[in-house]
Design a protein around this motif. Structure first.
Motif, PDB file in Angstrom:
ATOM      1  N   GLU A 179       0.871  -1.174   0.129  1.00 17.10           N
ATOM      2  CA  GLU A 179       0.109  -0.040   0.110  1.00 17.10           C
ATOM      3  C   GLU A 179       0.745   1.284   0.061  1.00 17.10           C
ATOM      4  O   GLU A 179       1.722   1.388   0.852  1.00 17.10           O
ATOM      5  N   GLU A 203       1.089   5.778  -0.945  1.00 20.43           N
ATOM      6  CA  GLU A 203       0.443   6.931  -0.384  1.00 20.43           C
ATOM      7  C   GLU A 203      -0.843   7.139  -1.200  1.00 20.43           C
ATOM      8  O   GLU A 203      -0.759   7.004  -2.439  1.00 20.43           O
ATOM      9  N   ASP A 204      -1.889   7.956  -0.732  1.00 24.44           N
ATOM     10  CA  ASP A 204      -3.004   8.256  -1.277  1.00 24.44           C
ATOM     11  C   ASP A 204      -3.661   7.326  -2.209  1.00 24.44           C
ATOM     12  O   ASP A 204      -4.119   7.509  -3.151  1.00 24.44           O
ATOM     13  N   GLY A 205      -3.505   6.052  -1.765  1.00 22.91           N
ATOM     14  CA  GLY A 205      -4.523   5.156  -2.530  1.00 22.91           C
ATOM     15  C   GLY A 205      -3.705   4.439  -3.602  1.00 22.91           C
ATOM     16  O   GLY A 205      -4.167   3.638  -4.421  1.00 22.91           O
ATOM     17  N   ALA A 206      -2.466   4.801  -3.611  1.00 20.78           N
ATOM     18  CA  ALA A 206      -1.584   4.087  -4.664  1.00 20.78           C
ATOM     19  C   ALA A 206      -1.227   2.560  -4.157  1.00 20.78           C
ATOM     20  O   ALA A 206      -1.284   2.272  -2.903  1.00 20.78           O
ATOM     21  N   GLN A 207      -0.827   1.854  -5.108  1.00 20.28           N
ATOM     22  CA  GLN A 207      -0.347   0.678  -4.720  1.00 20.28           C
ATOM     23  C   GLN A 207       1.184   0.372  -5.346  1.00 20.28           C
ATOM     24  O   GLN A 207       1.376   0.874  -6.401  1.00 20.28           O
ATOM     25  N   THR A 234       4.857   1.748  -9.049  1.00 22.88           N
ATOM     26  CA  THR A 234       3.596   2.591  -8.469  1.00 22.88           C
ATOM     27  C   THR A 234       2.308   2.472  -9.292  1.00 22.88           C
ATOM     28  O   THR A 234       2.605   3.206 -10.397  1.00 22.88           O
ATOM     29  N   PRO A 245      -3.982   5.650  -7.973  1.00 17.73           N
ATOM     30  CA  PRO A 245      -5.497   5.623  -7.595  1.00 17.73           C
ATOM     31  C   PRO A 245      -6.311   5.558  -8.951  1.00 17.73           C
ATOM     32  O   PRO A 245      -7.304   4.900  -9.043  1.00 17.73           O
ATOM     33  N   ASP A 246      -5.813   6.150  -9.942  1.00 17.86           N
ATOM     34  CA  ASP A 246      -6.450   6.157 -11.257  1.00 17.86           C
ATOM     35  C   ASP A 246      -6.227   4.890 -12.182  1.00 17.86           C
ATOM     36  O   ASP A 246      -6.717   4.805 -13.336  1.00 17.86           O
TER      37      ASP A 246
END
Length: 174
Positions: free
Chosen positions: A58, A60-64, A81, A84-85
């Protein structure tokens, strides 16, 4: 029996085979990397070229963060990385001096593992009460020297120290 005259033997053969395998992986990786573009390529594009990741972290800010490990035979570990988009936000090879310098005494093993990816080898020294995690990487002006970066952990799996040495398995002078 190893011949001192011609340098042949099982250790040399293993080293040559490891170098050949590493070369093939590197060539495939370079092709796959050249086909990806930050901010444009999608998660599906990454998986199509690299396959399933070794681990997913996981960010930051919903990134994987996808870990693509090339240990034990290779000299690289990639962290890709996915924002989230669903698009690739970054692709970096983490086995390098800049990342190694971020490993500090007292860091937990999980933080190091997340930073560097899965190690090539883990060795526990019970009498010394230490565990060593080793990563193979390339160093030198033309990235032609195979090295081992070692992180030494105590019994609580906290960093005690780090070191780099020439790779004994791939060092032709051995």
């Amino acid at each position: 029996m190893r011949s001192a005259m011609n340098g042949s033997g099982p250790g040399v053969l293993r080293g040559v085979l490891a170098l050949l395998l590493a070369g093939l992986l590197a060539a495939c990786d370079l092709q796959n990397i050249s086909e990806l573009e930050e901010g444009v390529s999608t998660e599906a594009d990454v998986r199509e070229r690299f396959g399933a990741p070794e681990a997913v972290w996981e960010g930051e800010d919903g990134a994987q963060i996808y870990e693509y490990n090339r240990q034990p035979a290779g000299h690289t570990n990639y962290m890709i990385t996915i924002g989230p988009d669903g698009k690739m936000a970054a692709l970096r090879q983490v086995l390098n001096a800049r990342t190694f310098a971020q490993v500090q005494a007292g860091m937990p093993m999980e933080a190091v593992r997340r930073m560097l990816g899965k190690p090539m080898k883990i060795t526990t020294y019970s009498l010394k009460r230490e565990t060593h995690y080793d990563w193979r990487y390339l160093e030198g002006a033309s990235a032609d020297t195979s090295m081992i970066f070692t992180v030494v952990f105590d019994t609580d799996l906290k960093v005690v120290s780090t070191m780099s040495t020439r790779d004994p398995d791939l060092d032709p002078g051995r």
